[in-house]
Structures are given as C-alpha cells and as structure tokens.
Scaffold this motif. Structure first.
Motif, mmCIF file in Angstrom:
data_model
loop_
_atom_site.group_PDB
_atom_site.id
_atom_site.type_symbol
_atom_site.label_atom_id
_atom_site.label_comp_id
_atom_site.label_asym_id
_atom_site.label_seq_id
_atom_site.Cartn_x
_atom_site.Cartn_y
_atom_site.Cartn_z
ATOM 1 N N CYS A 27 38.254 55.821 6.143
ATOM 2 C CA CYS A 27 37.020 55.329 5.535
ATOM 3 C C CYS A 27 36.879 55.721 4.066
ATOM 4 O O CYS A 27 35.876 55.407 3.443
ATOM 5 C CB CYS A 27 35.819 55.844 6.335
ATOM 6 S SG CYS A 27 34.285 54.935 6.019
ATOM 7 N N LYS B 74 38.374 50.249 6.001
ATOM 8 C CA LYS B 74 37.031 50.443 6.535
ATOM 9 C C LYS B 74 36.803 49.712 7.854
ATOM 10 O O LYS B 74 36.214 50.301 8.781
ATOM 11 C CB LYS B 74 35.981 50.038 5.499
ATOM 12 C CG LYS B 74 34.554 50.379 5.937
ATOM 13 C CD LYS B 74 33.576 50.265 4.771
ATOM 14 C CE LYS B 74 33.417 48.843 4.289
ATOM 15 N NZ LYS B 74 32.356 48.706 3.267
ATOM 16 N N GLN C 11 35.515 51.637 11.171
ATOM 17 C CA GLN C 11 34.288 51.277 11.883
ATOM 18 C C GLN C 11 34.580 50.970 13.353
ATOM 19 O O GLN C 11 33.808 51.349 14.242
ATOM 20 C CB GLN C 11 33.638 50.075 11.197
ATOM 21 C CG GLN C 11 33.062 50.400 9.817
ATOM 22 C CD GLN C 11 32.544 49.158 9.112
ATOM 23 O OE1 GLN C 11 33.014 48.038 9.366
ATOM 24 N NE2 GLN C 11 31.571 49.348 8.221
ATOM 25 N N GLN D 80 32.985 52.860 16.581
ATOM 26 C CA GLN D 80 32.271 52.141 17.637
ATOM 27 C C GLN D 80 32.878 52.447 19.012
ATOM 28 O O GLN D 80 32.157 52.601 20.002
ATOM 29 C CB GLN D 80 32.318 50.637 17.345
ATOM 30 C CG GLN D 80 31.423 50.246 16.162
ATOM 31 C CD GLN D 80 31.679 48.834 15.676
ATOM 32 O OE1 GLN D 80 32.707 48.228 15.987
ATOM 33 N NE2 GLN D 80 30.746 48.303 14.887
ATOM 34 N N GLY E 168 27.531 53.741 15.687
ATOM 35 C CA GLY E 168 27.347 52.477 15.006
ATOM 36 C C GLY E 168 26.178 52.546 14.038
ATOM 37 O O GLY E 168 25.650 53.631 13.760
ATOM 38 N N LYS F 42 24.201 57.152 14.193
ATOM 39 C CA LYS F 42 25.117 57.832 13.271
ATOM 40 C C LYS F 42 25.609 59.155 13.876
ATOM 41 O O LYS F 42 24.921 59.780 14.684
ATOM 42 C CB LYS F 42 24.407 58.104 11.945
ATOM 43 C CG LYS F 42 23.918 56.864 11.200
ATOM 44 C CD LYS F 42 25.083 56.044 10.690
ATOM 45 C CE LYS F 42 24.634 54.867 9.831
ATOM 46 N NZ LYS F 42 24.132 55.280 8.508
ATOM 47 N N GLU G 16 29.188 54.485 5.418
ATOM 48 C CA GLU G 16 29.506 53.107 5.768
ATOM 49 C C GLU G 16 30.303 53.022 7.075
ATOM 50 O O GLU G 16 30.514 51.927 7.598
ATOM 51 C CB GLU G 16 30.280 52.451 4.627
ATOM 52 C CG GLU G 16 29.470 52.378 3.336
ATOM 53 C CD GLU G 16 30.218 51.647 2.229
ATOM 54 O OE1 GLU G 16 31.197 50.937 2.543
ATOM 55 O OE2 GLU G 16 29.816 51.783 1.060
ATOM 56 N N CYS G 17 30.738 54.175 7.566
ATOM 57 C CA CYS G 17 31.466 54.219 8.839
ATOM 58 C C CYS G 17 30.682 55.021 9.869
ATOM 59 O O CYS G 17 31.266 55.639 10.775
ATOM 60 C CB CYS G 17 32.861 54.804 8.636
ATOM 61 S SG CYS G 17 33.891 53.804 7.539
ATOM 62 N N TYR G 18 29.339 55.031 9.688
ATOM 63 C CA TYR G 18 28.413 55.571 10.685
ATOM 64 C C TYR G 18 28.411 57.097 10.773
ATOM 65 O O TYR G 18 28.058 57.668 11.808
ATOM 66 C CB TYR G 18 28.679 54.946 12.067
ATOM 67 C CG TYR G 18 29.017 53.479 12.007
ATOM 68 C CD1 TYR G 18 28.236 52.601 11.235
ATOM 69 C CD2 TYR G 18 30.120 52.955 12.679
ATOM 70 C CE1 TYR G 18 28.554 51.242 11.155
ATOM 71 C CE2 TYR G 18 30.438 51.602 12.607
ATOM 72 C CZ TYR G 18 29.660 50.748 11.832
ATOM 73 O OH TYR G 18 29.975 49.419 11.743
#
Length: 552
Positions: free
Chosen positions: A325, A365, A369, A373, A378, A382, A412-414
């Motif tokens: 990420c 990314k 992600q 998940q 997600g 977080k 941006e990747c939780y």
C-alpha cells in the motif's frame, strides 16, 4: 510552496543564529571540522556509545578502535571488514567455539599505557563478567546484544587472546567491530580515587569520571565536553596507523536534531558540515556553493511488527497489504527530494544475500485492499495500528514526515495509523525492551532504522527467536522455526560462498513472510562547505574523518 520554504529557512536561520550565540569563535589558525549531528545529545564517550550507530560514528570510531574495523576508504564498493587492533584471527579447527586473535604490537592508549591481551580481556569482561570490578551494566545493552554468542576471553600471551563463544559462530569477527577498547589503566586510576560505599558504587564513579576524560587508542582524543551542547576532539598525532592521523586539527560535534536548524547553521557558517540536510533546502544549498554527498548505504527504514498474542500484524495478509500500500517512489521523488532508495527487502537485487523471494514488494493498492478485505477490514471497518517512532535520530531520516506519509497512504487500505512520538534515545532503549514491555505504550510496531552491514545486524538479531528481548533486537518476538533453522545453518557455515547462500535463503524467507514493512534505504545525505577536502562518502553507516582537511 515557495513562500513556505522561504519562511521555514528564515525561521531556521534565526534558530541557528541564536544557537550560535553560545558557540565561541574558533581560532582561524586551526583547521576545524564543525559538524551538526542529527542526535539531540552528545553520544556517550566512555567507550560504548549510545545514540545508535550515530554514536559509534562520532564517539566510538573516533576515540576508540576495535579488534576488527571497517574499510571506509572507498565510495564505489561496500565497506569490508579489515584488521584493526588484531592483525589476524582464526577459528580452532577442532573446536569452532574458540577463536585465536593475534594483536597489533606497539599500540598505546591516549594515556600512554600499552594495548595488549590484558586490555582485551578487561574490555570483554566490562560487559560480560558481572563480578568483574569494571563491569558496567549501562554498557551491556549496546554491546553484548551486538555479539550475543561471546562468553569469555582468555590471555594466551601478551599479544594473543582466545575468545570463546557459546556455539559455533562464523559472525564473531564482524560482531567485534562493536567492542571498543578503553584503557584499563586510566579507568583504574579513577577507581582508586573514587568514593563509594562498595565496589559497585566506586565502579560507577570511575566510569563517570572516565567519560569526562576518556582514553582509547583512536585517531582522535577528547579536548573538552559540555553535556547536551558540544564535544571537541583533537587529532592524535601518535596514532598507530600513520596514514590515518587526522588531517584536521580539531572536530567539534554539535547536537542539532531539527533538519531546518542544521541547514540554517550550515548556510550561516556556524558549522561547515551537517548530517541529513532538509530536502526542500537542497536547491539553495547547491546554489550557495556547498557540496552535497550521498551514497546508498546498508540501511533499512522499516516498521518492525509486534508478533505477540493479539497483535494485528499476526495476520500475514495484513503484513503483506501494508507492504503493497506504500508508494515508495512517490515518497522518494516528493517528500525526500530523491534522497532514498525504495526498499523491497533488507537487500536489493544483486546483493549476495538477496535470494529469490516470491512475494514481490511494490505499490499495488488494489491488491492491498483485497488482502485487507479478506482479513475482514474495509471502508467502514478500519484496522487500528500504533507505531512508536522518534522526532529525529541516527539514520531515522525524516521520521515524522515519513510516518505521516505512511499514515495517509495506509488509510487508503483501511488502516487507522496512530503515531506515538518519543525522543530518539528513549526509542532506541525501548527497542531492546520489546513489544511486551510497558515502554511500548501499546504500540504494535516500532520505527527504528537498522544497519545491514553484516549477517547479525541485518537479519539474525530480528528473526531468530532467541534474540528476543532482553538478548537483542527481536522487538516483536518473532518465533518462526524456519528462520531459526536457517540462522543456525548460516552461523555454523564457515565457508563464505555457502554461508552467503544460507543467508540468501533466510532473507528470501523473511520477505516472503513480510516480516517488516520495508520502506526505504537511506543514502546518508550530507552537506558541507566547499573548503572541506578529502572526504569519502562510503557505502557504510560510518565515515572516516581522518583524511578530511579544511582549507583556509
């Protein structure tokens, strides 16, 4: 952006000028190196420095020598281990836990006393033998953890010592670059004069006095010391290696942990050398005629994960997602103005210890992600992680801006990244206490940069389960049987090519396990006056100040 940079530089100039009010003028007849360090304090001077490898650079390798040393004379090849106070060494063919070291004749400490086998045994026992009068617990953490298999030293004759390890260890000669030789005679004089109710109190008093008037065998000698403000060293005209008697008369070391303040001090002439200039000031530094140096060094800027029970990093999908990420090229080209090499492991392709990892660390990314998940996170859920870092320090580069960059990238990747910012030397001390210690303050990752010059420093102290605190720097308590097996294989392999192959296998396994969040390799940027000549920027954490001269 232009105005913000200008204002930052102006503010830093005011800080530097205010600082300079306390810096007395130096006689122009002397050739003086005046260096702005990244450390917030002067590293300890008693023989085993603190402040990480910045301490070794400035108060270790200057005033002291070790049995083995690093060749810092080349800029185009990795620094190699060479003879120091030992001229040769060999492991016993019949018992590979025993090594014989032949010592260099004709070497004297700064106080005039001779360097010999008795001095080596004394210095080994200062950190390993708890009932020795000179044993100093404060020096153990920064020494014994760097040579964890060494158990004893024995005098064979005046110029020969036998060192014994608890298991066969091909890394020992490299580890010994960290054991600096202090003068037993000088220490004993302080001990004999010390007040104290018992031997331990007298010993502590003797070491405190020794730190104010140290005696090593190195090319520089202390001339004055003001805690937290400045350390002055003068050249040792009687240094045993005549080729390395310093060209400059004096070196003044000044703690300046803030990058803009260091830069302003250089631009205003208060210092003529700074470590790690502010990246956004590089154009002005060049325009003003200062020299800039950098070189990729064996160094990694990472997050080291906690692997204790309940840590969010125990899920390999989470560890891999974090590594995928981060836009390392964006970090390099933006915030750091080119002053880094993106890290895809501890070693990059072409290094003999790289190996062939199957997990390819890169910026992806969507893949990150997807992994998050799969791990149950997600946009609406977080994962909170807490990282302990510092505001400055040896090799830390720009830790706050860099961690803020990671904080935004990982969001941006939780990930919900929380920063616990503490003083550098405290962070370094906490590093040896581990993720289970209260000093971690609930953090499940730590951001301490590490040197990768040798197998132990680069891999073993982090990956072997037996290196967990308080033994060494396995901060996160990694316990992977495969790592342990490969460490043993490499350590007990004395043939270089076979040992390299075992280390490459270990490194590949660590990357495949996403053992760290690998971010950057430092390039050790330095800026200095054009009057400074003879400087070589090696591919090392360390530098040799001896060949450096200062033109009038």
């Amino acid at each position: 952006m232009r105005n913000r940079k200008t204002n930052a530089t102006a503010t830093a100039m005011m800080l530097a000028l205010a600082f300079a009010a306390g810096v007395p003028a130096i006689a122009s007849a002397e050739a003086v190196l005046r260096i702005g360090m990244t450390a917030a304090d002067i590293p300890r001077t008693l023989g085993q420095p603190d402040q990480g490898f910045e301490g070794n650079r400035f108060t270790g390798l200057t005033m002291y020598d070790a049995l083995t040393m690093w060749d810092l004379s080349l800029s185009d090849k990795a620094s190699a281990m060479i003879a120091g106070l030992a001229t040769e060494w060999k492991v016993d063919d019949a018992d590979k836990t025993k090594w014989v070291f032949k010592l260099r004749p004709g070497v004297s400490f700064h106080d005039g006393s001779p360097f010999n086998a008795d001095a080596v045994v004394w210095n080994v026992e200062k950190v390993l033998k708890q009932d020795a009068p000179q044993f100093d617990p404060s020096q153990v953490g920064v020494t014994a953890s760097r040579m964890p298999t060494l158990v004893s030293a024995r005098k064979v004759d005046d110029m020969t010592v036998e060192l014994t390890t608890k298991e066969p260890d091909s890394f020992l000669p490299i580890n010994l670059t960290n054991l600096f030789m202090a003068s037993p005679t000088k220490w004993q004089q302080f001990y004999d004069k010390a007040d104290g109710a018992d031997a331990k109190a007298k010993s502590q008093a003797a070491w405190a006095a020794f730190a104010k008037e140290p005696s090593g065998t190195g090319p520089w000698k202390m001339s004055s010391f003001t805690p937290r403000e400045r350390l002055e060293l003068v050249k040792n005209d009687n240094y045993w290696d005549k080729a390395r008697v310093p060209k400059a008369d004096k070196m003044v070391l000044l703690p300046m942990p803030e990058a803009n303040a260091r830069t302003a001090a250089l631009l205003s002439g208060q210092v003529n050398w700074i470590e790690a200039p502010a990246p956004d000031a590089l154009p002005e530094i060049k325009q003003r005629g200062f020299a800039l140096y950098s070189n990729e060094e064996p160094h990694v800027w990472p997050w080291q994960f906690s692997r204790v029970e309940g840590s969010p990093w125990n899920d390999i999908r989470v560890r891999k997602a974090a590594n995928l990420c981060v836009d390392r090229e964006g970090l390099r080209d933006g915030l750091l103005a080119g002053l880094m090499v993106p890290a895809t492991g501890t070693f990059e392709p072409g290094h003999p210890w790289r190996g062939n990892p199957t997990f390819q660390i890169k910026y992806d990314k969507p893949a990150a992600q997807k992994l998050m998940q799969e791990a149950g996170f997600g946009p609406s859920k977080k994962l909170t992680v807490k990282i302990q870092t510092s505001a400055s320090g040896s090799g830390q580069m720009l830790p706050l801006p860099m961690n803020e960059y990671l904080q935004q990238a990982l969001a941006e990747c939780y990930f919900d990244v929380q920063l616990d910012v503490i003083e550098w030397n405290t962070l370094f001390t906490n590093w040896r206490r581990g993720a289970k210690d209260p000093s971690a303050n609930g953090s499940n990752a730590t951001n301490v940069t590490y040197a990768a010059m040798d197998p132990f420093f680069a891999l073993v102290r982090f990956l072997q389960s037996g290196m967990a605190p308080p033994v060494s720097n396995n901060w996160g308590f990694i316990n992977n049987p495969k790592f342990d097996e490969l460490v043993k294989k490499a350590r007990q392999t004395f043939e270089p090519a076979a040992r390299d192959a075992a280390l490459a296998e270990l490194h590949a396994a660590s990357v495949d396990d996403a053992a760290f969040l690998y971010v950057a390799h430092d390039v050790a940027p330095r800026a200095m006056s054009s009057k400074i000549k003879g400087f070589v920027q090696p591919k090392s954490w360390f530098v040799d100040f001896s060949p450096v001269s200062v033109a009038p």
